[in-house]
Design a protein around this motif. Structure first.
Motif, PDB file in Angstrom:
ATOM      1  N   GLU A 115      46.416  37.802  34.632  1.00  0.00           N
ATOM      2  CA  GLU A 115      46.081  36.727  33.691  1.00  0.00           C
ATOM      3  C   GLU A 115      47.315  36.278  32.904  1.00  0.00           C
ATOM      4  OE1 GLU A 115      43.602  33.922  32.614  1.00  0.00           O
ATOM      5  OE2 GLU A 115      43.021  35.496  34.011  1.00  0.00           O
ATOM      6  N   GLU A 116      48.116  37.230  32.464  1.00  0.00           N
ATOM      7  CA  GLU A 116      49.346  36.896  31.733  1.00  0.00           C
ATOM      8  C   GLU A 116      50.392  36.249  32.638  1.00  0.00           C
ATOM      9  OE1 GLU A 116      50.143  37.021  28.405  1.00  0.00           O
ATOM     10  OE2 GLU A 116      47.971  37.305  28.303  1.00  0.00           O
ATOM     11  N   LYS A 118      50.000  34.479  35.262  1.00  0.00           N
ATOM     12  CA  LYS A 118      49.658  33.111  35.694  1.00  0.00           C
ATOM     13  C   LYS A 118      50.402  32.075  34.869  1.00  0.00           C
ATOM     14  CE  LYS A 118      44.872  33.743  36.713  1.00  0.00           C
ATOM     15  NZ  LYS A 118      43.523  33.291  36.439  1.00  0.00           N
ATOM     16  N   LYS A 119      50.773  32.437  33.661  1.00  0.00           N
ATOM     17  CA  LYS A 119      51.437  31.517  32.734  1.00  0.00           C
ATOM     18  C   LYS A 119      52.920  31.349  33.061  1.00  0.00           C
ATOM     19  CE  LYS A 119      48.335  33.266  29.196  1.00  0.00           C
ATOM     20  NZ  LYS A 119      48.224  34.127  28.021  1.00  0.00           N
ATOM     21  N   GLU A 121      56.142  30.569  35.490  1.00  0.00           N
ATOM     22  CA  GLU A 121      56.463  29.754  36.661  1.00  0.00           C
ATOM     23  C   GLU A 121      56.739  30.645  37.872  1.00  0.00           C
ATOM     24  OE1 GLU A 121      59.886  26.543  38.030  1.00  0.00           O
ATOM     25  OE2 GLU A 121      59.519  26.869  35.892  1.00  0.00           O
TER      26      GLU A 121
END
Length: 135
Positions: A115-116, A118-119, A121
């Motif tokens: 989840e982290e 994904k932020k 690039e």
């Protein structure tokens, strides 16, 4: 550093990822579960010398119930990229010596990291194919 030393540094990175998601030495012994490396793509970007301080960063690119697609970057103390290592890792049941789904406690940590990450690039080197380019 020669090529085997770069690979060794990234192997240490995998060990740290395992500990981060909860696959410690104690967990591995008690649960008979670990991670094996299935594939590695190592790109050498700049030379470095033995003894130079290094920093390794990790990004989880993808995962499923048994596999992690990870990407490591090796930097010098000035933040210059020295090498990258893209890897496919597999969860392994050590009793059966076969691929096995991540235990729930481990999957929970993997999902939180995913989840982290994904932020972040996606690295430009990820997904490269090796080969001789023809015109």
């Amino acid at each position: 550093m020669n090529d085997s030393e770069y690979a060794r540094v990234f192997s240490i990175g995998v060990d740290r990822v395992m500990k981060t998601i909860g696959i410690t030495d104690e967990f591995r012994e008690n649960e008979q579960y670990t991670i094996y490396t299935l594939e590695t793509h190592l790109c050498y970007l700049q030379e470095t010398m033995e003894g130079n301080p290094l920093r390794i960063t990790f990004q989880l690119l993808d995962h499923d119930e048994k596999r992690l697609h990870v990407f490591f970057v090796m930097e010098d103390k000035g933040g210059n990229r020295l090498a990258t290592s893209e890897q496919m890792l597999m969860g392994i049941d050590l009793k059966e010596r076969r691929p096995a789904p991540f235990p729930p406690v481990i999957m929970k940590k993997i999902k939180a990291i995913a989840e982290e990450d994904k932020k972040i690039e996606r690295p430009k080197e990820a997904g490269r194919v090796i080969g001789i380019r023809r015109k």
